[in-house]
Design an enzyme around this catalytic site. Structure first.
Site, short mmCIF file in Angstrom:
data_model
loop_
_atom_site.label_atom_id
_atom_site.label_comp_id
_atom_site.label_asym_id
_atom_site.label_seq_id
_atom_site.Cartn_x
_atom_site.Cartn_y
_atom_site.Cartn_z
N GLU A 41 -23.68 -54.94 -38.61
CA GLU A 41 -23.24 -55.57 -37.35
C GLU A 41 -22.39 -56.81 -37.61
O GLU A 41 -21.40 -57.04 -36.90
CB GLU A 41 -24.44 -55.90 -36.46
CG GLU A 41 -25.26 -54.69 -36.04
CD GLU A 41 -24.44 -53.55 -35.46
OE1 GLU A 41 -23.44 -53.80 -34.75
OE2 GLU A 41 -24.78 -52.37 -35.74
N HIS A 44 -18.88 -55.92 -38.17
CA HIS A 44 -18.11 -55.69 -36.94
C HIS A 44 -17.47 -56.99 -36.46
O HIS A 44 -16.34 -56.98 -35.97
CB HIS A 44 -18.99 -55.11 -35.83
CG HIS A 44 -19.16 -53.63 -35.88
ND1 HIS A 44 -18.10 -52.75 -35.87
CD2 HIS A 44 -20.27 -52.87 -35.94
CE1 HIS A 44 -18.56 -51.51 -35.92
NE2 HIS A 44 -19.88 -51.55 -35.96
#
Length: 187
Positions: free
Chosen positions: A158, A161
């Site tokens: 994550e 990202h």
């Protein structure tokens, strides 16, 4: 409520752009978005709700995947112990930063998937097996957490990202299943 229609897919330029730091005090819009991101993950793991709303199961979501260029992620990792309903990790992280990590690396035996990628991408994704992360919660309080193995892998995915990095960028292009000797494979 966030659904699959809100999640942008690979090929979208927004997924390759580094996200902006969130400033304080945290706006109500950001707080609401963080809560909705965590709610999406919980709903996606509930078989009944996932079927009703046609959600793909996920354990992590970055604001970047919703076309919001902000450094915020949500993770909801269920416990691997069936005796408890307490999740292993369930939180919203604002401006998360990896401040230290292990030399040892690990990867998932089945590779990684992503809510923004609608295809199987075979190959190992080596990541640090242990990390220490600092972040702010929705109340603007600084937090520090140590994670290992699966939780560490999810959070690194994550955080990538927020930096415009996709999981498959870590896969060896010539030999997708090649690993250095010091990489552990987690099942």
């Amino acid at each position: 409520m966030i659904t699959m229609e809100n999640i942008i897919l690979e090929g979208s330029p927004a997924l390759r752009e580094p996200a902006e730091e969130i400033t304080f005090p945290i706006s109500e819009d950001i707080k609401t978005l963080g809560q909705e991101m965590l709610e999406f993950l919980k709903n996606s793991q509930d078989a009944e709700l996932a079927e009703k709303y046609q959600l793909r199961a996920g354990v992590g979501l970055a604001a970047s995947q919703l076309n919001v260029s902000k450094r915020m992620i949500a993770v909801h990792i269920p416990s691997d112990n069936d005796d408890t309903s307490e999740p292993l990790l369930s939180t919203i992280m604002i401006n998360p930063k990896i401040v230290s990590h292990s030399v040892q690396s690990a990867c998932l035996s089945d590779g990684e998937g992503c809510l923004s990628v609608n295809r199987d991408v075979p190959g190992y994704v080596p990541r640090h097996s242990r990390i220490t992360v600092t972040y702010f919660n929705l109340n603007g309080e600084k937090q520090k957490i140590r994670l290992k193995n699966y939780s560490a892998i999810v959070v690194q995915h994550e955080i990538d990202h927020t930096n415009g990095i996709m999981f498959y960028d870590h896969i060896n292009k010539e030999d997708p299943f090649h690993l250095d000797e010091d990489v552990s494979i987690l099942s």
